[in-house]
Design a protein around this motif. Structure first.
Motif, PDB file in Angstrom:
ATOM      1  N   SER A 134       0.857  -1.188   0.000  1.00 36.00           N
ATOM      2  CA  SER A 134       0.000   0.000   0.000  1.00 36.00           C
ATOM      3  C   SER A 134       0.893   1.238   0.000  1.00 36.00           C
ATOM      4  O   SER A 134       1.902   1.281   0.702  1.00 36.00           O
ATOM      5  N   THR A 135       0.519   2.257  -0.796  1.00 35.99           N
ATOM      6  CA  THR A 135       1.417   3.372  -1.046  1.00 35.99           C
ATOM      7  C   THR A 135       0.712   4.714  -0.890  1.00 35.99           C
ATOM      8  O   THR A 135      -0.393   4.890  -1.383  1.00 35.99           O
ATOM      9  N   VAL A 136       1.391   5.653  -0.250  1.00 34.69           N
ATOM     10  CA  VAL A 136       0.983   7.051  -0.188  1.00 34.69           C
ATOM     11  C   VAL A 136       2.064   7.836  -0.907  1.00 34.69           C
ATOM     12  O   VAL A 136       3.249   7.590  -0.689  1.00 34.69           O
ATOM     13  N   GLY A 137       1.670   8.776  -1.771  1.00 33.66           N
ATOM     14  CA  GLY A 137       2.706   9.512  -2.482  1.00 33.66           C
ATOM     15  C   GLY A 137       2.227  10.773  -3.154  1.00 33.66           C
ATOM     16  O   GLY A 137       1.057  11.153  -3.056  1.00 33.66           O
ATOM     17  N   LEU A 138       3.154  11.421  -3.828  1.00 34.15           N
ATOM     18  CA  LEU A 138       2.914  12.635  -4.595  1.00 34.15           C
ATOM     19  C   LEU A 138       3.276  12.344  -6.031  1.00 34.15           C
ATOM     20  O   LEU A 138       4.335  11.775  -6.311  1.00 34.15           O
ATOM     21  N   ARG A 139       2.377  12.702  -6.949  1.00 35.90           N
ATOM     22  CA  ARG A 139       2.702  12.568  -8.369  1.00 35.90           C
ATOM     23  C   ARG A 139       2.576  13.930  -9.021  1.00 35.90           C
ATOM     24  O   ARG A 139       1.764  14.746  -8.621  1.00 35.90           O
TER      25      ARG A 139
END
Length: 168
Positions: A147-152
């Motif tokens: 599971s991933t949290v990020g900024l694109r």
């Protein structure tokens, strides 16, 4: 006087963004993820690219398909993904909410991951946008590792539903 001028500029910008998210327009875009701008329990370094193509089925509502590639440095893994989703642009000011589902595949790893995002479409001209977004992708296979949290950061092009005269 400055306050009135700024209010007028904000009003004109709202009106100019109004026509950008109309029903019948097409959208193509690309985005970068990673560059240590995301976190999951497994990786130290991550870099990804995605391409999207969409269509506005109603004013402010876009459905899209996407394809992408991600490289995770530790462990050394290449992941390919294919997915579909939708975006809703709030009050035609450029802020959008998105939801999607994607299938991710790597050697020995397959996962169906739903995701959500919130972002902003900043118009640099009449059709081209820069689109920073914060996203979350939920892994059903292994929540703590994938599971991933990020900024694109993306670039989008909003195309008209009819071909402009100079392309005919």
């Amino acid at each position: 006087m400055k306050k009135i001028a700024m209010l007028l500029v904000a009003f004109v910008m709202t009106l100019s963004a109004n026509a950008q998210f109309e029903q019948g327009k097409y959208y193509v875009g690309a985005s970068l993820t990673g560059l240590d701008m995301n976190y999951n329990g497994l990786s130290e370094f991550s870099f990804g690219v995605n391409a999207k193509a969409g269509y506005f089925v109603a004013d402010n509502l876009m459905l899209y398909g996407k394809v992408g590639y991600q490289h995770i440095g530790s462990p050394n893994t290449n992941i390919f993904n294919l997915g579909a989703g939708g975006r809703y642009y709030i009050v035609q000011n450029g802020i959008f909410l998105g939801a999607n589902a994607q299938f991710k595949h790597a050697s020995g790893y397959n996962d169906l991951m739903p995701g959500v995002e919130i972002g902003y479409a900043f118009f640099i001209n009449r059709t081209v946008t820069i689109e920073p977004a914060i996203y979350y992708e939920q892994s059903f296979k292994n929540h703590s590792d994938y599971s991933t949290v990020g900024l694109r950061i993306g670039i989008g092009i909003n195309l008209f539903n009819d071909t402009p005269e100079y392309f005919r």
